[in-house]
Design an enzyme around this catalytic site. Structure first.
Site, mmCIF file in Angstrom:
data_model
loop_
_atom_site.group_PDB
_atom_site.id
_atom_site.type_symbol
_atom_site.label_atom_id
_atom_site.label_comp_id
_atom_site.label_asym_id
_atom_site.label_seq_id
_atom_site.Cartn_x
_atom_site.Cartn_y
_atom_site.Cartn_z
ATOM 1 N N LYS A 1 -12.544 -1.463 26.822
ATOM 2 C CA LYS A 1 -11.860 -0.226 26.478
ATOM 3 C C LYS A 1 -10.343 -0.402 26.512
ATOM 4 C CE LYS A 1 -10.978 3.163 29.224
ATOM 5 N NZ LYS A 1 -11.054 4.268 30.206
ATOM 6 N N ASP B 1 -13.934 6.242 25.947
ATOM 7 C CA ASP B 1 -13.857 6.709 27.332
ATOM 8 C C ASP B 1 -14.866 7.835 27.512
ATOM 9 O OD1 ASP B 1 -12.773 8.895 26.027
ATOM 10 O OD2 ASP B 1 -10.948 8.967 27.230
#
Length: 218
Positions: free
Chosen positions: A121, A139
């Site tokens: 991420k 997320d």
């Protein structure tokens, strides 16, 4: 799952409402962005910004941050969750940036993900925000919005990421994750989505849309 025509309408509406979305993290270089994103895990952007304003004023390069050391860095980020482990990861990452990359943040996913404390991420955010690549950082907000609306359905962030990259029209991909994060943070909230003021409510597949609250009378 939303059909292609609905997905086009979904992102056209988000683009019309916010043509130039961006991260809410404050930074002035690729290095500062990397550090801010590393600090943002399980923390709010507001709390990270509060800490990094003071931190970046004294250490805005890998060498300067390395010179702070773990304990010195911890003094600036102690208000952020998991700051002990984050400080260790950041100092080691700075050491690698200085020794292996001449103090520059690498542009490849493989190199980014090899840095301590940098996962997929974080690498996706840096590649997208700093280098303009059409990556899809997933997320909790993106994961929730994708599953709830019917944009993508998956039980893991990687599943959702891959589906979104396949299903979102190319022209929207660079900004897509920002739109989805902001939608999830301010409108499509975890406990109670505010569907009555959502610009994509007409195409969203969420079955239990919330009505507008009744105005109070005196």
């Amino acid at each position: 799952m939303l059909k292609p025509k609905a997905i086009e309408s979904f992102f056209a509406a988000l683009e019309a409402a916010n043509p130039h979305p961006t991260t809410e993290l404050e930074y002035s270089s690729v290095f500062e962005l990397l550090i801010a994103v590393m600090l943002s895990a399980q923390a709010t952007d507001a709390s990270v910004n509060k800490a990094t304003r003071a931190l970046f004023a004294v250490a805005n390069t890998p060498q300067k941050m390395l010179e702070l050391g773990v304990e010195g860095l911890e003094r600036y980020i102690s208000s952020i969750g998991l700051y002990h482990s984050k400080a260790r990861h950041i100092i080691e990452t700075c050491r690698i940036l200085v020794e292996q990359y001449g103090g520059e943040v690498p542009r490849s996913r493989e190199a980014l993900e090899s840095l301590p404390g940098v996962g997929r991420k974080t690498a996706n955010v840096v590649l997208n925000v700093a280098f303009g690549e059409p990556t899809m950082p997933v997320d909790t907000h993106v994961f929730r919005v994708a599953n709830r609306t019917g944009l993508a359905r998956g039980s893991t962030p990687l599943e959702v990421e891959r589906q979104l990259l396949e299903r979102i029209p190319e022209r929207y991909r660079t900004h897509a994750h920002h739109w989805l994060i902001l939608l999830g943070r301010y409108v499509c909230k975890a406990r109670k989505p505010e569907c009555w003021r959502c610009v994509v409510a007409q195409v969203c597949e969420y079955p239990d849309k919330t009505p507008a609250p009744k105005s109070s009378t005196r």
